[in-house]
Design a protein around this motif. Sequence first.
Motif, mmCIF file in Angstrom:
data_model
loop_
_atom_site.group_PDB
_atom_site.id
_atom_site.type_symbol
_atom_site.label_atom_id
_atom_site.label_comp_id
_atom_site.label_asym_id
_atom_site.label_seq_id
_atom_site.Cartn_x
_atom_site.Cartn_y
_atom_site.Cartn_z
ATOM 1 N N GLY A 118 20.095 45.290 36.136
ATOM 2 C CA GLY A 118 20.650 44.205 35.335
ATOM 3 C C GLY A 118 21.983 44.561 34.704
ATOM 4 N N LEU A 119 22.147 45.828 34.317
ATOM 5 C CA LEU A 119 23.434 46.259 33.763
ATOM 6 C C LEU A 119 24.535 46.193 34.812
ATOM 7 C CD1 LEU A 119 24.955 47.423 31.332
ATOM 8 C CD2 LEU A 119 24.291 49.721 32.123
ATOM 9 N N LEU A 120 24.208 46.617 36.034
ATOM 10 C CA LEU A 120 25.186 46.485 37.123
ATOM 11 C C LEU A 120 25.493 45.015 37.401
ATOM 12 C CD1 LEU A 120 23.809 49.221 39.570
ATOM 13 C CD2 LEU A 120 25.709 49.413 37.931
ATOM 14 N N GLY A 121 24.459 44.169 37.332
ATOM 15 C CA GLY A 121 24.694 42.733 37.503
ATOM 16 C C GLY A 121 25.560 42.159 36.401
ATOM 17 N N LEU A 122 25.431 42.697 35.180
ATOM 18 C CA LEU A 122 26.286 42.241 34.084
ATOM 19 C C LEU A 122 27.752 42.520 34.387
ATOM 20 C CD1 LEU A 122 26.838 41.260 31.194
ATOM 21 C CD2 LEU A 122 26.329 43.596 30.412
ATOM 22 N N PHE A 123 28.043 43.714 34.896
ATOM 23 C CA PHE A 123 29.429 44.032 35.247
ATOM 24 C C PHE A 123 29.936 43.111 36.348
ATOM 25 C CE2 PHE A 123 28.459 48.591 33.792
ATOM 26 C CZ PHE A 123 28.809 48.265 32.490
ATOM 27 N N SER A 124 29.089 42.814 37.312
ATOM 28 C CA SER A 124 29.496 41.890 38.383
ATOM 29 C C SER A 124 29.754 40.488 37.846
ATOM 30 C CB SER A 124 28.416 41.847 39.464
ATOM 31 O OG SER A 124 28.211 43.121 40.042
ATOM 32 N N ALA A 125 28.895 40.028 36.924
ATOM 33 C CA ALA A 125 29.081 38.696 36.346
ATOM 34 C C ALA A 125 30.373 38.623 35.548
ATOM 35 C CB ALA A 125 27.888 38.355 35.454
ATOM 36 N N LEU A 126 30.690 39.678 34.804
ATOM 37 C CA LEU A 126 31.946 39.686 34.048
ATOM 38 C C LEU A 126 33.149 39.645 34.989
ATOM 39 C CD1 LEU A 126 31.102 42.315 31.272
ATOM 40 C CD2 LEU A 126 31.028 39.823 31.115
ATOM 41 N N ALA A 127 33.039 40.370 36.101
ATOM 42 C CA ALA A 127 34.145 40.354 37.074
ATOM 43 C C ALA A 127 34.300 38.985 37.716
ATOM 44 C CB ALA A 127 33.905 41.424 38.127
ATOM 45 N N ILE A 128 33.181 38.326 37.999
ATOM 46 C CA ILE A 128 33.240 36.990 38.599
ATOM 47 C C ILE A 128 33.884 35.997 37.640
ATOM 48 C CG2 ILE A 128 31.839 35.053 39.375
ATOM 49 C CD1 ILE A 128 29.874 37.093 40.532
ATOM 50 N N LEU A 129 33.504 36.052 36.383
ATOM 51 C CA LEU A 129 34.082 35.122 35.405
ATOM 52 C C LEU A 129 35.570 35.382 35.198
ATOM 53 C CD1 LEU A 129 31.208 35.045 32.754
ATOM 54 C CD2 LEU A 129 31.868 33.218 34.310
ATOM 55 N N SER A 130 35.954 36.653 35.248
ATOM 56 C CA SER A 130 37.382 36.967 35.067
ATOM 57 C C SER A 130 38.236 36.494 36.240
ATOM 58 C CB SER A 130 37.558 38.480 34.865
ATOM 59 O OG SER A 130 36.866 38.915 33.702
ATOM 60 N N SER A 131 37.624 36.454 37.425
ATOM 61 C CA SER A 131 38.378 36.067 38.625
ATOM 62 C C SER A 131 38.258 34.586 38.969
ATOM 63 C CB SER A 131 37.902 36.903 39.816
ATOM 64 O OG SER A 131 36.524 36.647 40.069
ATOM 65 N N VAL A 132 37.762 33.774 38.047
ATOM 66 C CA VAL A 132 37.633 32.336 38.326
ATOM 67 C C VAL A 132 38.989 31.679 38.602
ATOM 68 C CG1 VAL A 132 37.049 30.120 37.283
ATOM 69 C CG2 VAL A 132 35.442 32.017 37.176
ATOM 70 N N PRO A 133 40.048 31.922 37.787
ATOM 71 C CA PRO A 133 41.339 31.276 38.106
ATOM 72 C C PRO A 133 41.876 31.665 39.491
ATOM 73 C CG PRO A 133 41.355 32.098 35.851
ATOM 74 C CD PRO A 133 40.127 32.643 36.500
ATOM 75 N N GLU A 134 41.733 32.951 39.885
ATOM 76 C CA GLU A 134 42.197 33.365 41.200
ATOM 77 C C GLU A 134 41.373 32.706 42.312
ATOM 78 O OE1 GLU A 134 41.626 35.322 38.685
ATOM 79 O OE2 GLU A 134 43.550 36.298 38.244
ATOM 80 N N ALA A 135 40.073 32.569 42.088
ATOM 81 C CA ALA A 135 39.232 31.933 43.107
ATOM 82 C C ALA A 135 39.591 30.461 43.279
ATOM 83 C CB ALA A 135 37.769 32.080 42.710
ATOM 84 N N VAL A 136 39.906 29.778 42.183
ATOM 85 C CA VAL A 136 40.297 28.367 42.282
ATOM 86 C C VAL A 136 41.658 28.249 42.973
ATOM 87 C CG1 VAL A 136 40.835 26.288 40.956
ATOM 88 C CG2 VAL A 136 38.943 27.772 40.253
ATOM 89 N N GLN A 137 42.562 29.191 42.707
ATOM 90 C CA GLN A 137 43.856 29.173 43.383
ATOM 91 C C GLN A 137 43.690 29.382 44.886
ATOM 92 O OE1 GLN A 137 47.014 28.474 42.144
ATOM 93 N NE2 GLN A 137 47.426 28.449 44.361
#
Length: 216
Positions: free
Chosen positions: A112-131
């Motif tokens: 779950g801790l590793l998943g937390l880091f992945s979730a934070l990375a996904i949320l941070s990359s939302v603007p790039e993913a939309v672009q």
Amino acid sequence: MADNLGTPPAGSEPAEPQPTTPPGDQRPRPKYGELAPEGWTWSPPPGANPHSQITPAPSSDATSAANPATNSGRQGFGAPAPSPHLGDLSTKSQGSAPAWDRPITIALLVVGLLGLFSALAILSSVPEAVQMLYTQEKLGTYTPAAGVAGLILAGKLTQGAIWVVTAVVSALVMRRRRRAFYIPLIGGVLSVVAIFVFLSIVLTTDPTLLNFYQTQ
């Protein structure tokens, strides 16, 4: 001769007078509950010892202490004596955690801790993913709305809070020796749901994407 008849023989003592028994009280004896008449007194019958001590009957406690067999027999007819094994069985019957629960729970928390880091990375990359989506669909340049940065921050805080609460609750349950492996699983499900909720909110803030998907 006449004088000798009236005179006791020499060497003999005169006979002592016999004591006379005083006449008893002729008044009737009072019955139970009646008041004795004035001047009436009780006197013990002839030959009785009014100061004789009456031996009290032994009490039930003394009898039980002197005869343990009788005491054990009474206990057999009454409530059964508590057994020390019953307390152990009741403690075990409460459901202590098996040996495999603790390592599996800790492993799931690490995942779950590793998943937390992945979730934070996904949320941070939302603007790039939309672009990238804009580029693939030739929609131009993506400009995030004013509230997108706040939504991303709220999503990161939510993900961190979910993991912390999951870890604390799991530790408390393991300390009580109860099964806790399911708690990290519940935390993982909540984390995935939270990610999709925040991503959906971010996408709905862009009118260009909404018009694009409505025309498809």
